[in-house]
Design a protein around this motif. Structure first.
Motif, PDB file in Angstrom:
ATOM      1  N   SER A   1       0.803  -1.221  -0.054  1.00  0.00           N
ATOM      2  CA  SER A   1       0.163   0.009   0.115  1.00  0.00           C
ATOM      3  C   SER A   1       0.818   1.323   0.107  1.00  0.00           C
ATOM      4  O   SER A   1       2.161   1.302   0.531  1.00  0.00           O
ATOM      5  N   GLU A   2       0.421   2.352  -0.585  1.00  0.00           N
ATOM      6  CA  GLU A   2       1.072   3.634  -0.529  1.00  0.00           C
ATOM      7  C   GLU A   2       0.220   4.457   0.118  1.00  0.00           C
ATOM      8  O   GLU A   2      -0.854   4.679   0.026  1.00  0.00           O
ATOM      9  N   GLN A   3       0.630   5.348   1.142  1.00  0.00           N
ATOM     10  CA  GLN A   3      -0.063   6.363   1.989  1.00  0.00           C
ATOM     11  C   GLN A   3      -0.098   7.650   1.206  1.00  0.00           C
ATOM     12  O   GLN A   3       0.892   8.110   0.725  1.00  0.00           O
ATOM     13  N   ILE A   4      -1.519   8.051   1.090  1.00  0.00           N
ATOM     14  CA  ILE A   4      -1.811   9.317   0.336  1.00  0.00           C
ATOM     15  C   ILE A   4      -2.448  10.270   1.208  1.00  0.00           C
ATOM     16  O   ILE A   4      -2.943  10.005   2.300  1.00  0.00           O
ATOM     17  N   SER A   5      -2.606  11.267   0.852  1.00  0.00           N
ATOM     18  CA  SER A   5      -3.626  12.484   1.514  1.00  0.00           C
ATOM     19  C   SER A   5      -4.590  12.772   0.601  1.00  0.00           C
ATOM     20  O   SER A   5      -4.515  13.146  -0.464  1.00  0.00           O
ATOM     21  N   ILE A   6      -5.870  12.850   1.202  1.00  0.00           N
ATOM     22  CA  ILE A   6      -7.065  13.086   0.393  1.00  0.00           C
ATOM     23  C   ILE A   6      -7.449  14.383   0.750  1.00  0.00           C
ATOM     24  O   ILE A   6      -7.905  14.855   1.767  1.00  0.00           O
ATOM     25  N   PRO A   7      -7.395  15.590  -0.142  1.00  0.00           N
ATOM     26  CA  PRO A   7      -8.108  16.904   0.284  1.00  0.00           C
ATOM     27  C   PRO A   7      -9.439  16.732   0.738  1.00  0.00           C
ATOM     28  O   PRO A   7     -10.278  15.922  -0.137  1.00  0.00           O
ATOM     29  N   THR A   8      -9.978  17.515   1.578  1.00  0.00           N
ATOM     30  CA  THR A   8     -11.434  17.572   1.977  1.00  0.00           C
ATOM     31  C   THR A   8     -12.218  18.118   0.955  1.00  0.00           C
ATOM     32  O   THR A   8     -13.555  17.749   0.811  1.00  0.00           O
TER      33      THR A   8
ATOM     34  N   SER B   1     -13.594  17.195   7.985  1.00  0.00           N
ATOM     35  CA  SER B   1     -12.312  16.804   8.661  1.00  0.00           C
ATOM     36  C   SER B   1     -11.522  18.253   8.584  1.00  0.00           C
ATOM     37  O   SER B   1     -11.475  18.865   7.506  1.00  0.00           O
ATOM     38  N   PRO B   2     -10.998  18.581   9.688  1.00  0.00           N
ATOM     39  CA  PRO B   2     -10.240  19.856   9.556  1.00  0.00           C
ATOM     40  C   PRO B   2      -8.787  19.883   8.858  1.00  0.00           C
ATOM     41  O   PRO B   2      -8.347  20.829   8.574  1.00  0.00           O
ATOM     42  N   GLU B   3      -8.570  18.723   8.496  1.00  0.00           N
ATOM     43  CA  GLU B   3      -7.097  18.441   7.879  1.00  0.00           C
ATOM     44  C   GLU B   3      -7.435  17.362   6.656  1.00  0.00           C
ATOM     45  O   GLU B   3      -8.288  16.763   6.624  1.00  0.00           O
ATOM     46  N   PRO B   4      -6.477  17.391   5.701  1.00  0.00           N
ATOM     47  CA  PRO B   4      -6.526  16.228   4.577  1.00  0.00           C
ATOM     48  C   PRO B   4      -6.745  15.006   5.368  1.00  0.00           C
ATOM     49  O   PRO B   4      -5.965  14.609   6.358  1.00  0.00           O
ATOM     50  N   LEU B   5      -7.432  13.967   4.874  1.00  0.00           N
ATOM     51  CA  LEU B   5      -7.632  12.681   5.258  1.00  0.00           C
ATOM     52  C   LEU B   5      -6.407  11.789   4.826  1.00  0.00           C
ATOM     53  O   LEU B   5      -5.899  11.879   3.620  1.00  0.00           O
ATOM     54  N   VAL B   6      -5.810  10.973   5.874  1.00  0.00           N
ATOM     55  CA  VAL B   6      -4.860   9.994   5.649  1.00  0.00           C
ATOM     56  C   VAL B   6      -5.558   8.757   5.069  1.00  0.00           C
ATOM     57  O   VAL B   6      -6.648   8.521   5.144  1.00  0.00           O
ATOM     58  N   ALA B   7      -5.082   8.138   3.740  1.00  0.00           N
ATOM     59  CA  ALA B   7      -5.456   6.965   3.308  1.00  0.00           C
ATOM     60  C   ALA B   7      -4.417   6.152   2.931  1.00  0.00           C
ATOM     61  O   ALA B   7      -2.989   6.759   2.726  1.00  0.00           O
TER      62      ALA B   7
ATOM     63  N   LEU C   1      -8.772   2.081  -1.632  1.00  0.00           N
ATOM     64  CA  LEU C   1      -8.516   3.005  -0.927  1.00  0.00           C
ATOM     65  C   LEU C   1      -8.999   2.994   0.518  1.00  0.00           C
ATOM     66  O   LEU C   1     -10.231   2.955   0.832  1.00  0.00           O
ATOM     67  N   VAL C   2      -8.334   2.592   1.600  1.00  0.00           N
ATOM     68  CA  VAL C   2      -8.736   2.468   2.927  1.00  0.00           C
ATOM     69  C   VAL C   2      -8.540   3.711   3.400  1.00  0.00           C
ATOM     70  O   VAL C   2      -7.311   4.389   3.607  1.00  0.00           O
ATOM     71  N   LEU C   3      -9.574   4.367   3.882  1.00  0.00           N
ATOM     72  CA  LEU C   3      -9.737   5.905   4.386  1.00  0.00           C
ATOM     73  C   LEU C   3      -9.628   5.839   5.934  1.00  0.00           C
ATOM     74  O   LEU C   3     -10.569   5.249   6.450  1.00  0.00           O
ATOM     75  N   ASP C   4      -8.867   6.834   6.471  1.00  0.00           N
ATOM     76  CA  ASP C   4      -8.726   6.951   7.763  1.00  0.00           C
ATOM     77  C   ASP C   4      -9.512   8.271   7.984  1.00  0.00           C
ATOM     78  O   ASP C   4      -9.113   9.430   7.686  1.00  0.00           O
TER      79      ASP C   4
END
Length: 281
Positions: free
Chosen positions: A18-25, A31-37, A86-89
């Motif tokens: 898996s690759e850790q990425i950032s999801i813009p809101t 979410s106050p910050e981009p989401l980790v996925a 995409l496993v979303l945190d």
């Protein structure tokens, strides 16, 4: 013979790590910050169909900080079958570790609050060149399973594009939704899987809800597994356990049961694969 076997094995597509990425809101998620996925990709070239995966009340990660065994297993499995997963945190960006041990009425993050997360992930996936934008589904477990039910029945006002193509929900809470069954309208095919012995999120209200929805001719089906409890598909659970620290469930204050069922897990994998093969054509 051995050489032939090795050559055959080398031809079988395998999933990348898996690759850790950032999801813009994107003005969609609260979410106050981009989401980790974490993104699991097939080894074969795209464009691929994709699945947004939503974790339960315990969060994305296991005890050692890595992606939890259930999310990892499903991410790798679906990637091996040609789906980007995409496993979303939903918790880290909000400073939350878990909500399992918090009473429903005291939780600061409800299932409905995570719907925007799912659609932010959908928007991000549609921008990727290796994704088939018309073939994206959502799948969730427990708390994330409830988010899936909310996601597939409504879209945030900020979302003006087409929603998800299909949805799978593992052992969500259906009690409150069943009481308002007349207002529950999936806009895309929905498959629900749950254990008949589940004493955390009971199966009976889910069966009644599915029956009501199906009777209206709307696209919802359910599979129940005998002698199966909450988390039945989780390969990280090795034995039956009563979680006394969980205040919710069928018998509040008495704890809830989690237990593995490898046979049900393998059946669920086959059913989910067949469901997505049909709905994400």
């Amino acid at each position: 013979m051995r050489l032939a076997s090795l050559l055959f094995a080398a031809c079988i597509p395998t999933a990348h790590a898996s690759e850790q990425i950032s999801i813009p809101t994107a003005g969609i998620s609260s979410s106050p910050e981009p989401l980790v996925a974490h993104l699991y990709k097939p080894a074969t070239p795209g464009p691929h169909p994709a699945i947004v995966m939503l974790h339960g009340c315990g969060g994305m990660y296991g005890s050692k900080g890595a992606v939890g065994a259930r999310q990892k297993m499903w991410g790798e499995f679906m990637a091996s079958q040609g789906y980007e997963s995409l496993v979303l945190d939903s918790f880290t960006s909000r400073g939350i570790k878990e909500v399992c041990t918090i009473k429903f009425g005291e939780r600061t993050l409800k299932e409905a609050d995570r719907v925007g997360d799912a659609y932010a992930a959908l928007a991000w996936l549609r921008q990727q060149t290796d994704i088939d934008a018309k073939r994206i589904a959502v799948l969730g477990w427990s708390h994330g399973g409830g988010v899936t039910l909310d996601t597939i029945t409504r879209k945030p006002k900020a979302v003006t594009t087409e929603g998800f193509k299909a949805a799978v929900s593992f052992y969500p809470g259906c009690t409150a939704r069943n009481k308002r069954a007349d207002g529950f309208h999936p806009y895309a095919p929905l498959l629900l899987l749950i254990g008949e012995s589940d004493d955390w999120t009971p199966a009976a209200p889910c069966k009644e809800l599915a029956a009501s929805v199906a009777a209206r001719g709307e696209p919802m089906s359910i599979v129940t597994y005998p002698d199966s409890y909450h988390d039945f598909d989780n390969p990280g659970i090795t034995s039956k356990r009563v979680r006394k620290e969980v205040p919710n469930g069928v018998n509040p204050g008495q704890g809830v049961t989690t237990a593995p069922n490898p046979e049900a897990r393998e059946d669920a994998k086959k059913r989910v694969l067949a469901f997505f093969a049909e709905q994400l054509k």
